[in-house]
Each structure stands twice: as C-alpha cells, then as structure tokens.
Enzyme design. Structure first.
Site, PDB file in Angstrom:
ATOM      1  N   ASN A   7     -59.400  -5.729  30.293  1.00 15.31           N
ATOM      2  CA  ASN A   7     -59.227  -4.992  29.050  1.00 15.31           C
ATOM      3  C   ASN A   7     -58.552  -3.673  29.418  1.00 15.31           C
ATOM      4  O   ASN A   7     -59.157  -2.830  30.082  1.00 15.31           O
ATOM      5  CB  ASN A   7     -60.582  -4.752  28.377  1.00 15.31           C
ATOM      6  CG  ASN A   7     -60.474  -3.965  27.088  1.00 15.31           C
ATOM      7  OD1 ASN A   7     -59.716  -3.018  26.979  1.00 15.31           O
ATOM      8  ND2 ASN A   7     -61.276  -4.337  26.102  1.00 15.31           N
ATOM      9  N   GLU A  35     -57.072  -5.859  24.388  1.00 11.26           N
ATOM     10  CA  GLU A  35     -56.983  -4.526  23.783  1.00 11.26           C
ATOM     11  C   GLU A  35     -55.689  -3.824  24.203  1.00 11.26           C
ATOM     12  O   GLU A  35     -55.714  -2.700  24.681  1.00 11.26           O
ATOM     13  CB  GLU A  35     -58.227  -3.676  24.123  1.00 11.26           C
ATOM     14  CG  GLU A  35     -58.507  -2.651  23.050  1.00 11.26           C
ATOM     15  CD  GLU A  35     -59.852  -1.946  23.198  1.00 11.26           C
ATOM     16  OE1 GLU A  35     -60.133  -1.082  22.349  1.00 11.26           O
ATOM     17  OE2 GLU A  35     -60.624  -2.260  24.125  1.00 11.26           O
ATOM     18  N   TYR A 107     -60.578 -11.681  23.213  1.00 14.17           N
ATOM     19  CA  TYR A 107     -61.242 -10.391  23.037  1.00 14.17           C
ATOM     20  C   TYR A 107     -62.254 -10.542  21.907  1.00 14.17           C
ATOM     21  O   TYR A 107     -61.910 -10.516  20.736  1.00 14.17           O
ATOM     22  CB  TYR A 107     -60.193  -9.324  22.719  1.00 14.17           C
ATOM     23  CG  TYR A 107     -60.718  -7.931  22.497  1.00 14.17           C
ATOM     24  CD1 TYR A 107     -61.842  -7.455  23.182  1.00 14.17           C
ATOM     25  CD2 TYR A 107     -60.076  -7.064  21.616  1.00 14.17           C
ATOM     26  CE1 TYR A 107     -62.297  -6.173  22.987  1.00 14.17           C
ATOM     27  CE2 TYR A 107     -60.527  -5.768  21.408  1.00 14.17           C
ATOM     28  CZ  TYR A 107     -61.641  -5.333  22.092  1.00 14.17           C
ATOM     29  OH  TYR A 107     -62.107  -4.049  21.904  1.00 14.17           O
ATOM     30  N   ASP A 148     -62.779  -9.998  27.523  1.00 17.81           N
ATOM     31  CA  ASP A 148     -63.867  -9.085  27.192  1.00 17.81           C
ATOM     32  C   ASP A 148     -64.732  -9.768  26.140  1.00 17.81           C
ATOM     33  O   ASP A 148     -64.345  -9.882  24.981  1.00 17.81           O
ATOM     34  CB  ASP A 148     -63.279  -7.782  26.672  1.00 17.81           C
ATOM     35  CG  ASP A 148     -64.326  -6.758  26.287  1.00 17.81           C
ATOM     36  OD1 ASP A 148     -65.527  -7.063  26.396  1.00 17.81           O
ATOM     37  OD2 ASP A 148     -63.929  -5.652  25.860  1.00 17.81           O
ATOM     38  N   ASP A 245     -61.264   1.927  30.848  1.00 24.96           N
ATOM     39  CA  ASP A 245     -62.712   1.994  31.010  1.00 24.96           C
ATOM     40  C   ASP A 245     -63.284   0.672  31.516  1.00 24.96           C
ATOM     41  O   ASP A 245     -64.483   0.576  31.787  1.00 24.96           O
ATOM     42  CB  ASP A 245     -63.401   2.434  29.715  1.00 24.96           C
ATOM     43  CG  ASP A 245     -62.964   1.636  28.494  1.00 24.96           C
ATOM     44  OD1 ASP A 245     -61.977   0.880  28.584  1.00 24.96           O
ATOM     45  OD2 ASP A 245     -63.604   1.781  27.430  1.00 24.96           O
ATOM     46  N   HIS A 246     -62.445  -0.360  31.630  1.00 21.24           N
ATOM     47  CA  HIS A 246     -62.808  -1.642  32.226  1.00 21.24           C
ATOM     48  C   HIS A 246     -62.147  -1.792  33.591  1.00 21.24           C
ATOM     49  O   HIS A 246     -61.064  -1.243  33.826  1.00 21.24           O
ATOM     50  CB  HIS A 246     -62.336  -2.813  31.347  1.00 21.24           C
ATOM     51  CG  HIS A 246     -63.006  -2.907  30.023  1.00 21.24           C
ATOM     52  ND1 HIS A 246     -63.909  -3.906  29.710  1.00 21.24           N
ATOM     53  CD2 HIS A 246     -62.893  -2.135  28.903  1.00 21.24           C
ATOM     54  CE1 HIS A 246     -64.317  -3.749  28.457  1.00 21.24           C
ATOM     55  NE2 HIS A 246     -63.717  -2.689  27.954  1.00 21.24           N
TER      56      HIS A 246
END
Length: 255
Positions: A7, A35, A107, A148, A245-246
């Site tokens: 992601n 994303e 996702y 995700d 952030d992943h």
C-alpha cells in the site's frame, strides 16, 4: 517467482521517496499496489517503468483509493471491472491472468472512519467475497490475492491487542472471518507458511512513535488458493526504507 505487494498511500508521494528506484533493484516478476491515489492522466513516464507492463485501476474520486499491477510478463488478460460496482467505483481491485495463475491486487475497505464503512466492509467480506473465494476453490483456480486487507488475524499480528480489540481492523468478527478463510475454507496466509514469529508488522500509524517503537499491525497479505499450498519459498517485510505508512511484503514462490 517474486511478488511484491505494498500500500503506497499515494503513488506520487512514494515515488518522491525513492520507491521506483528500489523497485528496479528488487526485480520482482509481479508488483501489486494499493491506495495509489492518482488518475492515470496525473502520472508521467516515471510511473510506467520500462521493465514492466503497467496497469492502473484508479478510483473515480480523485486522490482516493485505487490499485495497480505491474508485471514483467504480459498478462493474457487484465480485469478491472467486477460485478461489485462499489469496488469498481473506488478502484479497489485489479486482476492479471497468466496462463493458469491469476494475481489480484485488492484493497479492502477500512471501517475506521464511521460505522457505515465498517458495515460495508463486513457486508462485502461475508456476503460477496467469501462466496467468491469458495467458488474459486471449487473451480480449482490458482489465485494469489495481494493487498491491504485491513484486518489483523491473531494477537501476534498486532503490538497492542488489548487496546485495539474493539477497533476496526481488530474486531472479533473480522478476525473470525480470517479464521474461517484459513482454517475452514483452506486458503493460505503465504507469510505464515514461512514466518511464525511475533512482532511482524506491515503498517504503523503516523501518530506518535509507532514506527520507532514497532507498534504495528500486520494487515497486508498474500493469500493463496488452497491448491498453491507448499509453493512459498521465501518471505520478507521490507523495512530498510519507508515509502509509506505500510511496508512492502515480498514473497518468493516455487513456480
């Protein structure tokens, strides 16, 4: 075969952090992104690496959601539209077919923003996605779902289980869904075929010191149809660089 899923939380932001330079070094056969947060007319040649055939499925809403698949081998077929119109509208799924193997970048909804989204998430998972997965198994299809999922499976997959057990992504009914998928229906959590260690996370909140303290969640998966059991060769959660952030989940397979 090496497959990467990540992601990127905005593909343009990830590019500025060196994502495509890293991707070239990794030399994976297939890359699944979630994303992407971009329309194709917002992406120049930097987002179409020459080593790959690149396929994007952006959301109708600009700057939101979206998925993509890059592959070295040209797929026999790329599927962006499904019978699930809400998934299509938000660009949440794209599938590439390679002979007898399909790879899907998916996702799954987050339910953290409001109860309506949580209800949509569970309705999709239980009423539409699970029957679809069972049908794939019955038909003998070979599929790898990469993406995700926005659910931790077990206590060992989240740093602070007690504090989050009543939050979206760690709810009992969400974890029970994965119990059914893996333990009863027979789908494979590819990462857990190789790595049984605690503290293996793929997402960390941008709030506080979550990354520094490894206060994370394992919510990114590569999920295999039961007939692919035994094909996992190696796995890695890449954390040497941060592109979003992943963290990228890297799997190598024996085919």
């Amino acid at each position: 075969m090496k497959i990467i899923t990540v992601n990127v939380n905005g593909i343009r932001a990830a590019e500025k952090k060196g994502f495509f330079d890293w991707l070239k070094k990794e030399d994976a056969e297939v890359v699944c992104l979630q994303e992407i947060k971009a329309q194709e007319d917002q992406l120049d040649e930097r987002f179409y690496p020459k080593e790959y055939h690149c396929y994007y499925h952006p959301a109708e809403k600009k700057g939101y959601s979206g998925t993509a698949i890059f592959s070295k081998k040209k797929p026999n077929l790329v599927v962006k539209k499904t019978d699930w119109e809400d998934m299509n509208f938000e660009g949440r799924i794209i599938q590439a077919d390679f002979d007898d193997l399909s790879v899907v970048s998916i996702y799954i909804h987050s339910g953290s923003s409001k109860q309506e989204r949580q209800d949509l998430k569970m309705a999709f998972l239980t009423q539409r996605f699970m029957p679809h997965l069972k049908q794939l198994k019955a038909n003998g299809k070979k599929v790898i779902f990469c993406g995700d999922v926005n659910i931790v499976h077990q206590k060992r997959d989240i740093k602070n289980f007690t504090g989050n057990k009543n939050r979206s992504g760690c709810l009992p009914e969400e974890r029970a869904y994965l119990d059914e998928l893996f333990d009863k229906v027979g789908f494979i959590d590819a990462f857990r075929e190789i790595n049984q260690e605690d503290g293996q996370y793929t997402w960390w909140s941008n709030r506080g010191q979550a990354w520094a303290n490894n206060t994370g969640w394992r919510i990114d998966y590569q999920i295999l149809t039961p007939n692919l059991k035994g094909t996992v060769k190696n796995t890695q959660i890449y954390k040497d660089q941060r592109f979003s952030d992943h963290a990228p989940l890297i799997m190598e397979y024996k085919f």
